[in-house]
Design a protein around this motif. Structure first.
Motif, PDB file in Angstrom:
ATOM      1  N   LEU A   1       0.504   9.080  -6.451  1.00  0.00           N
ATOM      2  CA  LEU A   1       0.561  10.527  -6.201  1.00  0.00           C
ATOM      3  C   LEU A   1       1.709  11.205  -6.943  1.00  0.00           C
ATOM      4  O   LEU A   1       1.802  12.429  -6.933  1.00  0.00           O
ATOM      5  CB  LEU A   1       0.673  10.784  -4.697  1.00  0.00           C
ATOM      6  N   GLN A   2       2.568  10.419  -7.586  1.00  0.00           N
ATOM      7  CA  GLN A   2       3.649  10.979  -8.402  1.00  0.00           C
ATOM      8  C   GLN A   2       3.442  10.696  -9.887  1.00  0.00           C
ATOM      9  O   GLN A   2       4.272  11.090 -10.711  1.00  0.00           O
ATOM     10  CB  GLN A   2       4.993  10.397  -7.955  1.00  0.00           C
ATOM     11  N   ALA A   3       2.354  10.029 -10.251  1.00  0.00           N
ATOM     12  CA  ALA A   3       2.145   9.584 -11.621  1.00  0.00           C
ATOM     13  C   ALA A   3       1.821  10.759 -12.543  1.00  0.00           C
ATOM     14  O   ALA A   3       1.370  11.821 -12.105  1.00  0.00           O
ATOM     15  CB  ALA A   3       1.026   8.558 -11.669  1.00  0.00           C
ATOM     16  N   ASP A   4       2.046  10.523 -13.824  1.00  0.00           N
ATOM     17  CA  ASP A   4       1.742  11.532 -14.836  1.00  0.00           C
ATOM     18  C   ASP A   4       0.419  11.253 -15.519  1.00  0.00           C
ATOM     19  O   ASP A   4       0.116  11.817 -16.572  1.00  0.00           O
ATOM     20  CB  ASP A   4       2.865  11.603 -15.880  1.00  0.00           C
ATOM     21  N   ARG A   5      -0.386  10.398 -14.922  1.00  0.00           N
ATOM     22  CA  ARG A   5      -1.678  10.040 -15.496  1.00  0.00           C
ATOM     23  C   ARG A   5      -2.593   9.528 -14.377  1.00  0.00           C
ATOM     24  O   ARG A   5      -2.121   9.221 -13.282  1.00  0.00           O
ATOM     25  CB  ARG A   5      -1.511   8.960 -16.564  1.00  0.00           C
TER      26      ARG A   5
ATOM     27  N   ILE B   1       0.808  -1.220   0.000  1.00  0.00           N
ATOM     28  CA  ILE B   1       0.000   0.000   0.000  1.00  0.00           C
ATOM     29  C   ILE B   1       0.848   1.281   0.000  1.00  0.00           C
ATOM     30  O   ILE B   1       0.594   2.176  -0.820  1.00  0.00           O
ATOM     31  CB  ILE B   1      -0.993  -0.015   1.192  1.00  0.00           C
ATOM     32  N   PRO B   2       1.838   1.446   0.889  1.00  0.00           N
ATOM     33  CA  PRO B   2       2.566   2.724   0.909  1.00  0.00           C
ATOM     34  C   PRO B   2       3.201   3.080  -0.433  1.00  0.00           C
ATOM     35  O   PRO B   2       3.067   4.221  -0.912  1.00  0.00           O
ATOM     36  CB  PRO B   2       3.625   2.498   1.994  1.00  0.00           C
ATOM     37  N   SER B   3       3.883   2.121  -1.069  1.00  0.00           N
ATOM     38  CA  SER B   3       4.532   2.433  -2.343  1.00  0.00           C
ATOM     39  C   SER B   3       3.502   2.664  -3.446  1.00  0.00           C
ATOM     40  O   SER B   3       3.731   3.475  -4.353  1.00  0.00           O
ATOM     41  CB  SER B   3       5.490   1.306  -2.741  1.00  0.00           C
ATOM     42  N   ALA B   4       2.353   1.979  -3.363  1.00  0.00           N
ATOM     43  CA  ALA B   4       1.306   2.204  -4.363  1.00  0.00           C
ATOM     44  C   ALA B   4       0.774   3.630  -4.287  1.00  0.00           C
ATOM     45  O   ALA B   4       0.563   4.283  -5.317  1.00  0.00           O
ATOM     46  CB  ALA B   4       0.175   1.200  -4.163  1.00  0.00           C
ATOM     47  N   TRP B   5       0.565   4.122  -3.070  1.00  0.00           N
ATOM     48  CA  TRP B   5       0.129   5.511  -2.916  1.00  0.00           C
ATOM     49  C   TRP B   5       1.218   6.468  -3.420  1.00  0.00           C
ATOM     50  O   TRP B   5       0.912   7.456  -4.106  1.00  0.00           O
ATOM     51  CB  TRP B   5      -0.198   5.821  -1.462  1.00  0.00           C
ATOM     52  N   ASP B   6       2.464   6.202  -3.083  1.00  0.00           N
ATOM     53  CA  ASP B   6       3.550   7.075  -3.549  1.00  0.00           C
ATOM     54  C   ASP B   6       3.574   7.152  -5.068  1.00  0.00           C
ATOM     55  O   ASP B   6       3.683   8.246  -5.654  1.00  0.00           O
ATOM     56  CB  ASP B   6       4.907   6.569  -3.030  1.00  0.00           C
ATOM     57  N   GLN B   7       3.475   6.005  -5.720  1.00  0.00           N
ATOM     58  CA  GLN B   7       3.524   5.990  -7.178  1.00  0.00           C
ATOM     59  C   GLN B   7       2.320   6.699  -7.784  1.00  0.00           C
ATOM     60  O   GLN B   7       2.455   7.451  -8.750  1.00  0.00           O
ATOM     61  CB  GLN B   7       3.611   4.549  -7.674  1.00  0.00           C
TER      62      GLN B   7
END
Length: 600
Positions: free
Chosen positions: A534-538, A526-532
């Motif tokens: 919230l940093q995604a370009d889409r 979960i933590p890394s999924a949220w990080d990715q």
């Protein structure tokens, strides 16, 4: 260019009112309008939903998060019918939306013609503040202007019905003659302040109280500094109705969080033990969660005199703008020297947040849904917009997320309809294309309509300056909120034929549309999924496989409700072992020794 047809003038007038988006779906009942949109270079922008109901929800979300007018449009007959659920959502949550709907030609009306529905009768309730049919061009300016002003001032849905042949008539304005009704644009909103005598009476009640509680709703959103200052003077705790979750920061130690069925224990205790209640900008309906009648003196502030005083036997009901009225009230209030009540409130709030962190850490099969919310909370950008669908996701939205800064959030409050989470998020993105949006949706809501609206997200995403729109799906293959309500309120076991959902690959569907996606089956993801995300370009879809046996039972659940749930288990619930095991683990967190936690 000058308007040549009625439909041209309609779009021109919407532009003059500052309308930049119309959420809609086409049909031959509005062909004249569609042609005008082509001539107007798509201004205001026609935002094509996948279904008229979604168009209405998107208009509601747009209005909720922008503070401006939401506009939706649909064809005659079935299109107009489909708008209704979204418009009722606007009506019950008091959101300004104008619906523009087509109708069959005037020459065919009353002839049982194809797609002919008596729309004036149909819309009489949902648009009770104003609904009108345009039958001649000269009528249009006044009718449209009134619909817009009424929606904005009464915070309600209104409707315009325009027959197809009228849309294509040559436009001519109302003349200066008998039985013509000209109109004009705009209006200046008044600031309404309560009367001096009413303020004096309210101050007397509040100054006399020893244990003051405050309840705020969406109507207090623009008065956060004044609410905080008054709470400090009175040594009060502040509970929030669910639609007012974003009205005051949860980082303030005296804010007890949500109230009611989805509420917190500190809010329950605040209402139970107070001797004075100050309600601001809220028409919270569940009176059983307010102080027992006769145990507390009441003061209410609301801009709308038609809803004030109808939930609690208040001594003083002040009609006025929340911010202006509180500023006028402040000099009349005395600071409470005894802070023991406030200290108790802050202690209860601190313990509550620790309990929430502990509950989120409870292991589950495969993922405890609370963990999804708890891990996001400290990662939320200060300018995030959060929406939640009706269902179990609303419980965790209400209890697990700490709002701060300029965060906004909403859901379907009084209608509590399924399905608005994703379209609310789309409306939010058009209102604020530079802000990140997070949607929490149950798998039932996604199957009802969220999957289709992912297509809308994929279609328009490149028009948003910030493409971060994250849809987190609580994937448990169960209509979970109703399942738990059957157990706790009805004492009935889960009826699998109505409650079990077919399994769907939500991440796979999102990937097929070119959206970012992830399938989560372990809490460690979960933590890394949220990080990715919230940093995604889409936009991103998180397909989160959750344990359906984590109980959304409120912490102040009655003994009878817990007994009913246990009875349901004993009568053959297919998930009996899991829900007993998980329910005991979750409930135990309230009574275990607490610790300081770094999660919050």
């Amino acid at each position: 260019m000058a308007a040549t047809e009625v439909s041209d003038f309609l779009l021109e007038r919407l532009r003059d009112w500052g309308v930049s988006h119309v959420f809609a779906y086409p049909g031959d009942g509005i062909n004249g309008l569609l042609a005008a949109w082509g001539r107007a270079d798509n201004k205001p922008m026609f935002v094509q939903a996948r279904h008229e109901e979604m168009a209405a929800f998107e208009a509601v979300g747009y209005a909720k998060f922008s503070g401006r007018l939401g506009v939706c449009a649909a064809t005659s007959g079935p299109g107009a019918i489909h708008l209704l659920n979204g418009l009722y959502d606007a009506k019950l949550d008091r959101v300004p939306v104008v619906a523009i709907v087509g109708q069959t030609d005037r020459s065919a009306m009353g002839g049982w013609y194809q797609q002919e529905v008596d729309l004036l009768s149909l819309y009489k309730d949902v648009a009770s503040d104003y609904v009108q049919m345009v039958t001649v061009p000269e009528q249009l300016p006044n009718v449209l202007d009134r619909a817009i002003r009424t929606a904005l001032t009464r915070r309600a849905p209104t409707a315009l019905i325009i027959p197809a042949d009228v849309q294509e008539l040559k436009y001519s304005p109302p003349a200066h003659e008998f039985k013509m009704v000209p109109s004009s644009l705009g209006f200046e909103k008044a600031t309404v302040e309560a009367s001096p005598e009413g303020l004096r009476q309210a101050a007397e009640v509040l100054n006399s109280g020893e244990r003051v509680a405050m309840l705020i709703g969406a109507g207090a959103r623009n008065a956060a500094p004044e609410v905080a200052e008054i709470a400090d003077l009175l040594g009060a705790g502040v509970a929030k109705a669910l639609l007012g979750k974003d009205a005051l920061s949860d980082e303030l130690p005296f804010v007890t969080g949500s109230i009611g069925l989805l509420g917190t224990r500190p809010s329950y205790e605040l209402m139970r033990d107070c001797d004075t209640l100050l309600t601001i900008g809220s028409s919270f309906p569940y009176t059983q969660f307010l102080p027992p009648f006769g145990s507390a003196r009441g003061v209410q502030i609301d801009i709308d005199p038609t809803v004030i005083g109808m939930r609690y036997p208040n001594e003083v009901n002040l009609v006025g703008d929340a911010s202006a009225t509180l500023r006028a009230l402040l000099p009349l209030l005395q600071r409470k020297s005894d802070r023991s009540w406030r200290e108790t409130i802050e202690k209860n709030v601190a313990r509550w947040w620790e309990t929430m962190a502990m509950e989120a850490d409870v292991t589950a099969e495969p993922i405890n849904p609370m963990r999804l919310f708890a891990d996001l909370s400290p990662k939320l950008p200060d300018n995030a917009i959060v929406t939640a669908d009706s269902g179990s996701s609303a419980n965790w939205y209400a209890r697990q997320l700490k709002f701060r800064g300029s965060m906004r959030g909403s859901l379907s409050g009084n209608l509590a309809t399924m399905g608005p989470g994703v379209p609310y998020g789309i409306g939010a993105k058009f209102a604020h294309p530079d802000r990140p949006v997070i949607v929490f949706a149950g798998d039932g809501a996604m199957q009802m309509n969220g999957l289709a609206e992912l297509i809308t997200i994929a279609h328009y995403r490149e028009q948003w300056a910030d493409q971060r729109l994250v849809v987190a799906v609580l994937h448990n293959n169960d209509l979970n909120q109703v399942t738990w309500e059957m157990r706790a309120m009805g004492g009935a076991p889960k009826f699998a034929e109505s409650q079990t959902l077919p399994d769907v690959d939500y991440a796979g569907f999102a990937a097929s549309l070119g959206l970012a996606s992830a399938k989560l089956t372990d809490p460690g993801q979960i933590p890394s999924a949220w990080d990715q995300a919230l940093q995604a370009d889409r936009p991103t879809v998180l397909d989160v496989h959750c344990d359906p046996n984590i109980p959304p039972v409120p912490p102040h659940a009655t003994f009878d409700q817990m007994k009913a749930a246990a009875s349901a288990v004993l009568h053959g619930d297919e998930d009996a072992f899991g829900l007993i095991k998980e329910g005991i683990k979750i409930k135990a967190q309230e009574f275990l020794p607490h610790r300081e936690t770094s999660r919050r």
